[in-house]
Scaffold this active site. Sequence first.
Site, PDB file in Angstrom:
ATOM      1  N   SER A  90       0.818  -1.217   0.000  1.00 58.00           N
ATOM      2  CA  SER A  90       0.000   0.000   0.000  1.00 58.00           C
ATOM      3  C   SER A  90       0.850   1.265   0.000  1.00 58.00           C
ATOM      4  O   SER A  90       2.061   1.238   0.245  1.00 58.00           O
ATOM      5  CB  SER A  90      -0.937   0.036   1.216  1.00 58.00           C
ATOM      6  OG  SER A  90      -0.311   0.681   2.316  1.00 58.00           O
ATOM      7  N   VAL A  91       0.173   2.380  -0.224  1.00 59.87           N
ATOM      8  CA  VAL A  91       0.786   3.715  -0.214  1.00 59.87           C
ATOM      9  C   VAL A  91       1.446   4.016   1.135  1.00 59.87           C
ATOM     10  O   VAL A  91       2.367   4.814   1.231  1.00 59.87           O
ATOM     11  CB  VAL A  91      -0.302   4.777  -0.553  1.00 59.87           C
ATOM     12  CG1 VAL A  91      -1.367   4.864   0.545  1.00 59.87           C
ATOM     13  CG2 VAL A  91       0.296   6.157  -0.811  1.00 59.87           C
ATOM     14  N   LYS A  92       0.977   3.338   2.204  1.00 60.01           N
ATOM     15  CA  LYS A  92       1.473   3.631   3.553  1.00 60.01           C
ATOM     16  C   LYS A  92       2.913   3.155   3.783  1.00 60.01           C
ATOM     17  O   LYS A  92       3.539   3.546   4.764  1.00 60.01           O
ATOM     18  CB  LYS A  92       0.551   3.010   4.611  1.00 60.01           C
ATOM     19  CG  LYS A  92      -0.856   3.599   4.606  1.00 60.01           C
ATOM     20  CD  LYS A  92      -0.865   5.045   5.061  1.00 60.01           C
ATOM     21  CE  LYS A  92      -2.286   5.517   5.339  1.00 60.01           C
ATOM     22  NZ  LYS A  92      -2.327   6.862   5.886  1.00 60.01           N
ATOM     23  N   ASP A  93       3.429   2.321   2.882  1.00 59.52           N
ATOM     24  CA  ASP A  93       4.851   1.945   2.989  1.00 59.52           C
ATOM     25  C   ASP A  93       5.728   3.196   2.948  1.00 59.52           C
ATOM     26  O   ASP A  93       6.783   3.244   3.570  1.00 59.52           O
ATOM     27  CB  ASP A  93       5.262   1.049   1.804  1.00 59.52           C
ATOM     28  CG  ASP A  93       4.718  -0.357   1.927  1.00 59.52           C
ATOM     29  OD1 ASP A  93       3.942  -0.620   2.859  1.00 59.52           O
ATOM     30  OD2 ASP A  93       5.063  -1.192   1.072  1.00 59.52           O
ATOM     31  N   GLY A 135       5.710   4.716   6.498  1.00 63.68           N
ATOM     32  CA  GLY A 135       6.171   3.839   7.579  1.00 63.68           C
ATOM     33  C   GLY A 135       7.664   3.978   7.815  1.00 63.68           C
ATOM     34  O   GLY A 135       8.127   4.316   8.911  1.00 63.68           O
TER      35      GLY A 135
END
Length: 321
Positions: A46-49, A52
Amino acid sequence: MASDTEITDSLLDLVGRTPLLRLSRIGRDLECELLGKLEMLNPGGSVKDRIGVRMIEAAEREGLLRPGGTIIEPTSGNTGVGLAMAAVLKGYRCIFTMPDKMSAEKIALLRAYGAEVVITPTAVPPESPESYYRVADRLTEEIPGAFQPNQYFNQSNPRAHYTTTGPEIWEQTGGKVTHFVAAVGTGGTITGTSRYLKEQNPDVVVVGADPEGSLYTGDEPRPYLVEGIGEDFWPETLDRDAIDDWVTVSDRDSFLSARKLTREEGLLVGGSAGTAIHAALAVGAELGSEHMMVVILPDSGRSYLSKLYNDSWMLEHGFLE
């Protein structure tokens, strides 16, 4: 010895640089060009990598996170995976708090990375001691060496998109992008990307897609089923001035649009991508052939096979006839 191999040393070096895909089938009735940014192709899915790893590295630089420390975060799943993946490689323990509306796949996924998951009730206000935000705060206070990245307040979140997502879109479109559409959760993606794109061209129009029931486009927050976007408060990572227009999208339209994207483009996407694509099609209907619209497709539909890709679940909620 000179090397001509293409080998990466760390999974974290593979975050970002996701491709842009022309969505010519679902966008066939539009005059403008419709392009999807395939964020599900990040290594954690996901884009959240993108945020993070950057939130962890910023905390290390500032001395907030030391070797052997514990990362604690309230998450609807994807940020947890981005953090957990980086934590595995850097040797940190992870504890995530999640509201009980999240899919079983997401909980199992975080546990697969070795994270501990604490489930909290969805239907409580954010300030309730039972909410996933407050439970995370309490654990952060109680556990020695704990650090909470707090994606809702951490400026490394929008900064990650200012330094990666924005420049990638500008470069991939050869500076031709005229419209940028993203579903809004913490606001980090839309804020950081918008700031970069508007610096290159102030005329770029930035559109936020918001679920019905979220405070961003509603007066009173109420429950909705799309995961990971919309909020019941205004996070510090969201700059309202970075967004030119908002489109409110129902759960039904989000889920049906996600399924349509899968059936027509072969792209298995989550509900928030459905929210974004529904908004993009609505905005794109008004645009001529000189326009180029980029829409963020935040994650894969693999985390939602028991929900929006399950006909009985969709029937039960009245989304299918």
